[in-house]
Structure formats: C-alpha cells, structure tokens
Write a protein that holds these residues in place. Sequence first.
Motif, PDB file in Angstrom:
ATOM      1  N   ILE A  75      24.617  27.425 141.293  1.00  0.00           N
ATOM      2  CA  ILE A  75      25.866  26.899 141.428  1.00  0.00           C
ATOM      3  C   ILE A  75      26.255  25.886 140.404  1.00  0.00           C
ATOM      4  O   ILE A  75      25.369  24.742 140.458  1.00  0.00           O
ATOM      5  CB  ILE A  75      25.937  26.111 142.852  1.00  0.00           C
ATOM      6  N   PRO A  76      27.377  25.886 139.645  1.00  0.00           N
ATOM      7  CA  PRO A  76      27.326  24.796 138.443  1.00  0.00           C
ATOM      8  C   PRO A  76      28.141  23.659 139.227  1.00  0.00           C
ATOM      9  O   PRO A  76      29.430  23.280 138.818  1.00  0.00           O
ATOM     10  CB  PRO A  76      28.570  25.432 137.841  1.00  0.00           C
ATOM     11  N   VAL A  77      27.478  22.766 139.749  1.00  0.00           N
ATOM     12  CA  VAL A  77      27.693  21.658 140.274  1.00  0.00           C
ATOM     13  C   VAL A  77      28.061  20.793 139.535  1.00  0.00           C
ATOM     14  O   VAL A  77      29.217  20.023 139.497  1.00  0.00           O
ATOM     15  CB  VAL A  77      26.727  20.988 141.448  1.00  0.00           C
ATOM     16  N   THR A  78      27.305  20.466 138.093  1.00  0.00           N
ATOM     17  CA  THR A  78      27.930  19.673 137.264  1.00  0.00           C
ATOM     18  C   THR A  78      28.914  19.764 136.480  1.00  0.00           C
ATOM     19  O   THR A  78      29.428  18.605 135.951  1.00  0.00           O
ATOM     20  CB  THR A  78      26.664  19.156 136.443  1.00  0.00           C
ATOM     21  N   THR A  79      29.404  21.010 136.451  1.00  0.00           N
ATOM     22  CA  THR A  79      30.635  21.406 135.539  1.00  0.00           C
ATOM     23  C   THR A  79      31.746  21.590 136.391  1.00  0.00           C
ATOM     24  O   THR A  79      32.877  21.321 135.958  1.00  0.00           O
ATOM     25  CB  THR A  79      30.397  22.738 134.919  1.00  0.00           C
ATOM     26  N   ILE A  80      31.706  21.474 137.566  1.00  0.00           N
ATOM     27  CA  ILE A  80      32.822  21.508 138.535  1.00  0.00           C
ATOM     28  C   ILE A  80      33.844  20.264 138.459  1.00  0.00           C
ATOM     29  O   ILE A  80      35.249  20.368 138.534  1.00  0.00           O
ATOM     30  CB  ILE A  80      32.451  21.900 140.091  1.00  0.00           C
ATOM     31  N   ARG A  81      33.281  19.220 138.597  1.00  0.00           N
ATOM     32  CA  ARG A  81      34.174  18.026 138.527  1.00  0.00           C
ATOM     33  C   ARG A  81      34.937  17.905 137.392  1.00  0.00           C
ATOM     34  O   ARG A  81      36.225  17.739 137.145  1.00  0.00           O
ATOM     35  CB  ARG A  81      33.403  16.783 138.766  1.00  0.00           C
ATOM     36  N   PRO A  82      34.085  17.933 135.942  1.00  0.00           N
ATOM     37  CA  PRO A  82      35.138  17.949 134.688  1.00  0.00           C
ATOM     38  C   PRO A  82      36.056  19.018 134.499  1.00  0.00           C
ATOM     39  O   PRO A  82      36.934  18.965 134.044  1.00  0.00           O
ATOM     40  CB  PRO A  82      33.994  17.654 133.761  1.00  0.00           C
ATOM     41  N   LEU A  83      35.598  20.286 135.011  1.00  0.00           N
ATOM     42  CA  LEU A  83      36.449  21.479 134.958  1.00  0.00           C
ATOM     43  C   LEU A  83      37.836  21.182 135.950  1.00  0.00           C
ATOM     44  O   LEU A  83      38.706  21.644 135.544  1.00  0.00           O
ATOM     45  CB  LEU A  83      35.670  22.563 135.675  1.00  0.00           C
ATOM     46  N   TRP A  84      37.645  20.552 136.925  1.00  0.00           N
ATOM     47  CA  TRP A  84      38.735  20.133 137.755  1.00  0.00           C
ATOM     48  C   TRP A  84      39.845  19.141 137.076  1.00  0.00           C
ATOM     49  O   TRP A  84      40.993  19.119 137.337  1.00  0.00           O
ATOM     50  CB  TRP A  84      38.416  19.774 138.895  1.00  0.00           C
ATOM     51  N   ARG A  85      39.042  18.155 136.388  1.00  0.00           N
ATOM     52  CA  ARG A  85      39.843  17.343 135.791  1.00  0.00           C
ATOM     53  C   ARG A  85      40.607  17.855 134.555  1.00  0.00           C
ATOM     54  O   ARG A  85      41.742  17.378 134.262  1.00  0.00           O
ATOM     55  CB  ARG A  85      39.120  16.162 135.449  1.00  0.00           C
ATOM     56  N   GLU A  86      39.921  18.722 133.874  1.00  0.00           N
ATOM     57  CA  GLU A  86      40.499  19.071 132.167  1.00  0.00           C
ATOM     58  C   GLU A  86      41.120  20.325 132.447  1.00  0.00           C
ATOM     59  O   GLU A  86      42.138  20.563 131.702  1.00  0.00           O
ATOM     60  CB  GLU A  86      39.307  19.000 131.339  1.00  0.00           C
ATOM     61  N   HIS A  87      40.786  21.337 133.232  1.00  0.00           N
ATOM     62  CA  HIS A  87      41.273  22.725 133.450  1.00  0.00           C
ATOM     63  C   HIS A  87      41.388  23.209 134.943  1.00  0.00           C
ATOM     64  O   HIS A  87      40.326  23.954 135.361  1.00  0.00           O
ATOM     65  CB  HIS A  87      40.410  23.689 132.664  1.00  0.00           C
ATOM     66  N   ARG A  88      42.125  22.687 135.782  1.00  0.00           N
ATOM     67  CA  ARG A  88      42.307  22.882 137.211  1.00  0.00           C
ATOM     68  C   ARG A  88      42.414  24.248 137.412  1.00  0.00           C
ATOM     69  O   ARG A  88      41.868  24.702 138.392  1.00  0.00           O
ATOM     70  CB  ARG A  88      43.435  22.223 137.592  1.00  0.00           C
ATOM     71  N   GLY A  89      43.218  25.057 136.578  1.00  0.00           N
ATOM     72  CA  GLY A  89      43.554  26.477 136.893  1.00  0.00           C
ATOM     73  C   GLY A  89      42.055  27.114 137.041  1.00  0.00           C
ATOM     74  O   GLY A  89      41.810  28.161 137.795  1.00  0.00           O
ATOM     75  N   GLU A  90      41.214  26.933 135.908  1.00  0.00           N
ATOM     76  CA  GLU A  90      39.807  27.459 135.665  1.00  0.00           C
ATOM     77  C   GLU A  90      39.103  27.058 137.058  1.00  0.00           C
ATOM     78  O   GLU A  90      38.147  27.935 137.328  1.00  0.00           O
ATOM     79  CB  GLU A  90      39.473  27.009 134.364  1.00  0.00           C
ATOM     80  N   ALA A  91      38.965  26.042 137.515  1.00  0.00           N
ATOM     81  CA  ALA A  91      38.442  25.447 138.495  1.00  0.00           C
ATOM     82  C   ALA A  91      38.896  26.340 139.874  1.00  0.00           C
ATOM     83  O   ALA A  91      37.885  26.607 140.924  1.00  0.00           O
ATOM     84  CB  ALA A  91      38.584  24.059 138.837  1.00  0.00           C
ATOM     85  N   VAL A  92      40.049  26.574 140.081  1.00  0.00           N
ATOM     86  CA  VAL A  92      40.679  27.229 141.111  1.00  0.00           C
ATOM     87  C   VAL A  92      40.177  28.720 140.958  1.00  0.00           C
ATOM     88  O   VAL A  92      39.640  29.213 142.149  1.00  0.00           O
ATOM     89  CB  VAL A  92      42.071  27.387 141.087  1.00  0.00           C
TER      90      VAL A  92
END
Length: 511
Positions: A358-375
């Motif tokens: 589970i990529p816990v450490t990457t989810i938050r920066p991914l949501w900030r910078e590339h919200r579509g990818e996080a979705v």
Amino acid sequence: MFSPQLRLRPDVLSRDILASIVVFLVAVPLCVGIAVASGVPAELGLVTGIVGGLVAGAMPGSSLQVSGPAAGLTVLVYEAVTDHGVAALGILVLTTGILQVGLGLVGFGRWFRAISTAVVHGMLAGIGLVLISSQLYAMAGVPAPGGGLDNLTGLPDLFTRITGAPAISSCAIGAGAIAVLILWKRLPGRLPQMLPGPLVAVGLAILAVAVFDLPVASIEVQGLIDSLRLTGLDDFGLLADVGLLGVILAFTLIASAESLFSAAAVDRMHDGPRTHYNKELIAQGTGNTLCGLVGALPMTAVIVRSAANVQAGACTKASRILHGVWLLLFAALFPAVLGLIPVAALAGILVHAGAKLIPVTTIRPLWREHRGEAVVLAVTALAIVLTDMFMGVLLGIGLAVIKTAWETSAVRLDIDERDDRTTVALVGSATFLRLPLILDTLEALPKDRPVELDFSRLRHLDHACRTALEAWSTHSGPAESPGPEKGGTPREAALAGLAPKSEGPPRTTDR
C-alpha cells in the motif's frame, strides 16, 4: 562492475555466492508463506522459486532481478484454486507462460511499460488490502469468511472470536513476527544486513512454540514429489470454461506488469546492463510454462528478493541461479523443517508484506500534485476489494484512459466581440468529450450578430465535434437575419469559419 572479465574473477564469484545465500534466506519463508496463503501445498512455492532461479535466472533479460512466487498474485491464485480446484492451477499457469512467451516474441514487452503507474499502484494497494484482511484470520487460526469485502467487514467480529489458548497463542506468534520484521532493520550493526528479517521472524516463532509448547497450527508437509501434479493433455479441456480465460488474462497482465515494473525499479538500483523487456518477458513466460507443467504457483520477478540481491553485492546472474540451487537442496534435503513453521508466523509475514504494497507515503503528494492519478489509484484498489483482481485492473485501466482522454482534449474558447461581429477562437483539442462546453458557450452568444469560428489555433478537431458545429451553424440563425450587405447571416458566418472537410482545420494533426 559489469565488464566481460567480471565472471572469471574469484572476488566476484564470492560476492555472488554471498548474495545468493542472502536471497535464499529471504526466499524460503516468502515462498512457503505465499503458497500457504494461496491455498496450495507449501512445497509448490519452493518449486516456483527453484524454477525462477534455475530457469528464468539463467535466461537473458534482466541482469540482477530475482523471480519466484509473488505476494501480488496470492489473492488471484487463492480465488482460482477455490473456484476451480488445485488441479486447474497447472493449466492456468502453463497457458499464462505460453502467452507471455508469445507476447515477448512479437515485441509486446515494452508496451507493458505504458500501463499507468497509478493503476499498478492501485492494483498493489488492492492486493495489499485483500492480503492483510485474509491473513489476519490466519493469524487468529480461524477460517476467513470469503472474498475481500467479506473479510474486511468481518474484522470487527474476528476480534471477538480471539478467545481460548489456541487463538491467543496464534495471534501472539503472528504479532511477534510482524514486530520482528518492523524492528529488525532498525537494529545497529551488520547483523540486520547479514540475516533477513523474515528468516529471523520464522526462526524465533519456531523457537517460541517449542519452548512454551504453544498450541498453534504448523505447516502440513506433503513432500516435494507428492505435491507436484503434472499437467496433461486432458487438462486443456478446462480452457473451454470462459471463466478460466478471464483468470488467464488476469494472470498474464498482472504477472507481466509486475515483473517489468520490478525490472525498471531494479535497474535504478545498479549501474550494470539495463533490462531488455521483451527478453525478460520471454524468460518469465518460460518459467511460468515450466511451473504450469508441474502444477506450481505462477512466477513473477519479485522486488523484495531482487532488492536483497542488489544490496547484498551481487555482480552477475550467477547469484540468482545459485539461490535456486540452494532452494532445491533445501526442499530435497530438509523437507521436515517446513513442518516446524507456525502458520501464524507466515501469516504475520504476509500481513507485513501486504502493508508494504500500500503506497501510503505517495498518496498524499500524489493527491496534491496529480489528483486525477490519485483517484485512479483509489478506484482501482477499491474495485479489487469489492469485485476481484481482473475486474479491478480493467476498471483502473479504463478510468486511466478516460482521464488521459479528458486531459488531452482540453479546449478553450476565446470570444472577441467587435462592432457587428463576434469571433470565437477555439484553442487546444476539440473532441466529443468537450462538446457540451463548446455548444453551451456558442448557444449563449447574442443572436443578433454574425458569429465567426476561428480554428487556426486548434491542434485537433474530431469528426463528432465538426458534425456538431456544422449542425449548430445550420440552426443558429435568428428569425430575421440581416442581408449579405450587412455582413451575412450568423449561419453563413459560422459556416465560413469551418474549414472544408477535405482540407481540415489549419492545425489538425495530433501532438
């Protein structure tokens, strides 16, 4: 480091031998644990590790990555074995291997790199959640309710069932294994580098059970030869089941993607030769073909063992071949050792492995910078938990394609109102996905003046958008249009803005 004379040097050979022993010690508990969690005999996990070392390890493709049974396929294998029986595993893996070899031969290996990383991370996150939820029941020594959603929703009830000496002892062994894995690498000195955490966790669990005589379940040993089941021609009749074809496609997609993504990650860890993706796909397919012939687990390149191989100082592929030799000797000479391993300890190791997926450490920066990818990541993971692996990955890929199409079809309408004429310049890519925006904007324009459409700044205009704009220009004229001497009707002006179909707009090529 990777010169042609490298393999002849004694110091290089000694480093490869040491690295192979480290990888072997990491591989034993993981091979066995993945097999048990997959619902098959423990020996089959070792067989897959042996084939991964001796066969895939000797073939060209990647230089240092190590292959074997992977936690990422545990859930899918368990579902396949539960639905179709252990007898179907051989033909599933065999067909997967043949498909992988074929894809590698036609040069399809490099296209697996085109799969969105958000889908891959979502796939791994979904696998991690399902793996954790299922192995928590194994830690408690009770059967899991069923699928991923049932296991998750049943967790509150699970905690109420941990009563009695067997369940409490089993939970203590599993929790102890997780604690060892977390704390082992934080110890000072070289001991954590010399002994892998999973081996230490299993060894301490065996010692605790023996010393305190704990009533916990251990692995059932069948013997290496007895656990094998050769796949025959009659097994190909199982492929008439449409449900099995979906499983094969899922095996092929996930095993290939995981192997090639692992290769890309391992390449970043060393300065040696880069991976040849098509050859690596052929190597993985050859290994899976042999695993399928003997009814073993599917094989992928595994990042945990590969990283251990690089970090232990491996220089050539000899290290991964030797790790297969050590697995073969262990399975042949010391099979009784498997019967000493508590199931709860392996479950704890897999819970820890699932959490790392589970990529816990990457989810938050991914949501900030590339919200579509996080979705995309979140939807893929959730779909795997709610449905199954194959449907979840397909949904994730479809959503990633839709997201990309939406982003690349961005269009802006610049409106310039001067005197008695309105000019609308379309900038970007005008596709059917943006038709509602385009038509809403045009229909809101004043009806008492001509409208000219400017396509000179468009990169692309698809057929649906062109047809819609022609229809709008045909029906957009007012009840009483001014004559030609006053600039023509809005209808005429709009049509003038559309370039002829044979020529297309000034900039219609895709970027």
